[in-house]
Design an enzyme around this catalytic site. Structure first.
Site, PDB file in Angstrom:
ATOM      1  N   GLY A 190      15.354  16.068  21.700  1.00  0.00           N
ATOM      2  CA  GLY A 190      14.869  15.213  22.785  1.00  0.00           C
ATOM      3  C   GLY A 190      14.652  16.065  24.027  1.00  0.00           C
ATOM      4  N   HIS A 451     -10.468  22.685  45.369  1.00  0.00           N
ATOM      5  CA  HIS A 451     -10.721  23.760  44.418  1.00  0.00           C
ATOM      6  C   HIS A 451     -10.198  25.080  44.988  1.00  0.00           C
ATOM      7  CE1 HIS A 451     -12.705  26.173  41.376  1.00  0.00           C
ATOM      8  NE2 HIS A 451     -13.147  26.957  42.353  1.00  0.00           N
TER       9      HIS A 451
END
Ligand SMILES: Cc1cc2nc3c(=O)[nH]c(=O)nc-3n(C[C@H](O)[C@H](O)[C@H](O)COP(=O)(O)OP(=O)(O)OC[C@H]3O[C@@H](n4cnc5c(N)ncnc54)[C@H](O)[C@@H]3O)c2cc1C
Length: 475
Positions: A190, A451
């Site tokens: 997990g 960007h």
């Protein structure tokens, strides 16, 4: 000390302490009782998360990831270093300092908010009375108009591999190793097992992960789980699926772990074992006679949608109630309950609880997986964007993984976002916010993303859902 409060919160973990602070912000008279004791006997607020969970694990993940990158990536940047060494004691000291700073911070927050901090044990009695046994053993009875139970959870034990706090440890023990085990067995693939396995693998331990289920990360989107398994195996985590642990034998050389898988009965010898098979709600000595609070068959405190128990003005939040055992889920419940107590409105959106696995690559998701959407039967569309096509990810030498958006084909509403890649846990916040506002992929498409940033992957995945991505061929 006055014995009457508007609100008494029992448990000062990430569910309880925010509840106490918000209740105080709501001008209520609040006490928060917490009994957490560290191994050295010191008391600390912050519960599992700050003392033995989220924070120490992320401190070790950061240190070991840097160690790994120094060994494997620096050369690509043109950086030459000598032999890279890890001083485990220094790494652990750094972690301990971070934990201490965070837990002491809660006391400072309580002071500034006006919350009475009580260290010791709290027990709910009949009629909203609370028995408090302080650090000195002195017992007193407090009364509150509202009591909030936030007693958290504790690691589940595996009877066939009992904890001995030396060679067989729980997740807390695995955060405290003083040296790198030569071979580490992790029972349970997990979130906790994978994070702890990654920590010690990066430091050179051979790590074998035994997972009883046949499916890897069944709660994640299948494409993400598949990509994750590939990366973890490449990193050297020996993940055995369908491996049911049946017993162990301890010797002075280590622990012989016995398990059965598709090939039959097998065994592996390891130096240490971490049992990470899940956690169970913790309510020991929490509820007195006639307190009126019911537990369900699995030991969770029964609550309604708004965290009300069956007893008047008694609430329960965090790991001790239904829902995923996550710090942020508990925090939201705590804040909402404190607002409801003050007569304000509030609701937890259980459909939009983000999940994050802080491995490398990182994994994060919110909403429905593609498999869940498919099973529901409605028409849907998928947009994906690989980090390989992200300029920022390439500049970071972290171009593994992808971002995937699942949306309703007719309404365009985003139903789920699944990310495996750099800073996935940070990127998912945009998806949670978008989905809180029922955003469509077009909403994301028309939102400008700076960007070059990793967040452009989300933008491009949204565009790709309509075959309009710019930076990849649309398929
Ligand atoms: C190794 C590990 C890593 C994890 N990483 C993450 C992660 O990255 N992100 C995430 O969201 N979650 C993570 N979790 C889960 C997270 O720690 C829990 O979901 C969170 O701590 C639950 O908060 P809580 O306040 O409900 O309970 P807890 O944090 O368990 O706090 C409960 C507090 O109540 C106290 N208490 C209990 N009973 C009494 C009583 N009768 N009287 C007084 N005090 C009492 C306890 O001592 C404890 O201090 C991690 C867990 C582990 C073990």
């Amino acid at each position: 000390m006055s014995q009457d409060f508007d609100v008494i919160v029992i448990g000062g973990g990430p569910a309880g302490y925010p509840c106490a602070i918000r209740a105080a912000q709501n001008k209520l008279k609040v006490a928060c009782i917490d009994e957490w004791q560290n191994r050295d006997g010191s008391y600390a607020f912050g519960g599992t998360c700050l003392n033995a969970g989220c924070i120490p694990s992320k401190a070790l993940l950061e240190s070991t990831e840097l160690f790994h990158r120094a060994q494997t990536e620096f050369a690509a940047h043109g950086i030459t270093v000598g032999a890279v060494q890890m001083d485990v004691a220094a790494m652990q000291a750094r972690k301990a300092k971070i934990v201490k700073g965070s837990t002491m911070g809660i006391l400072a927050l309580f002071k500034s908010a006006g919350v009475t901090a009580l260290q010791g044990h709290g027990k709910l009695l009949k009629g909203n009375r609370v028995e408090f046994i302080g650090r000195d053993g002195a017992k007193q009875e407090l009364i509150a108009k509202h009591v909030v139970l936030a007693s958290g959870s504790t690691p589940m034990a595996l009877p066939s591999v009992p904890f001995d706090n030396d060679r067989v440890v729980d997740s807390w023990g695995a955060l405290e190793f003083a040296a790198v085990p030569k071979k580490l067995g992790v029972i349970g693939a997990g979130v906790i097992g994978l994070e702890l396995g990654s920590v010690w693998r990066r430091l050179g331990a051979e790590v074998v992960v035994l997972e009883a289920l046949d499916t890897f990360l069944p709660m994640a989107d299948a494409a993400v789980a598949k990509e994750a398994l590939r990366h973890f195996q490449k990193q050297g985590l020996d993940i055995r699926l369908g491996a049911k642990v049946t017993g162990c034998e301890k010797s002075k050389d280590g622990v012989l772990l016995q398990f059965a898988d598709a090939k039959g009965n097998q065994s592996v010898v390891v130096e240490k074992v971490v049992v990470a098979i899940g956690r169970r709600p913790y309510t020991a000595e929490l509820l007195g006679e006639g307190a009126g609070v019911e537990l369900d068959a699995r030991g969770f405190i029964k609550v309604d949608h708004d965290c009300r128990t069956g007893a008047a003005n008694v609430w329960a939040i965090g790991d001790v109630v239904r829902g995923p055992m996550l710090a942020h889920k508990g925090k939201e419940e705590g804040v909402v309950v404190a607002d409801l107590i003050a007569g304000k409105v509030g609701e937890v959106n259980y459909d939009l609880i983000p999940s994050v696995i802080y491995t490398a690559p990182e994994i994060a998701w919110v909403g429905k997986t593609e498999e869940q959407v498919k099973q529901a039967g409605g028409a849907y569309k998928v947009g994906t964007f690989p980090f390989l096509a992200s300029g920022r990810a390439r500049a970071m030498e972290a171009a593994n993984g992808f971002c995937k958006i699942v949306a309703d084909k007719d309404s365009d509403e985003i139903l789920g976002v699944h990310i495996i890649g750099p800073m996935a846990g940070e990127l998912i916040a945009e998806a949670v916010l978008a989905m809180e506002y029922s955003a469509s992929t077009e909403d994301l498409q028309r939102t400008m993303h700076a960007h070059p940033t990793l967040s452009e992957a989300m933008h491009e995945a949204a565009l790709n859902a309509d075959k309009l991505a710019i930076d990849i061929p649309n398929r």
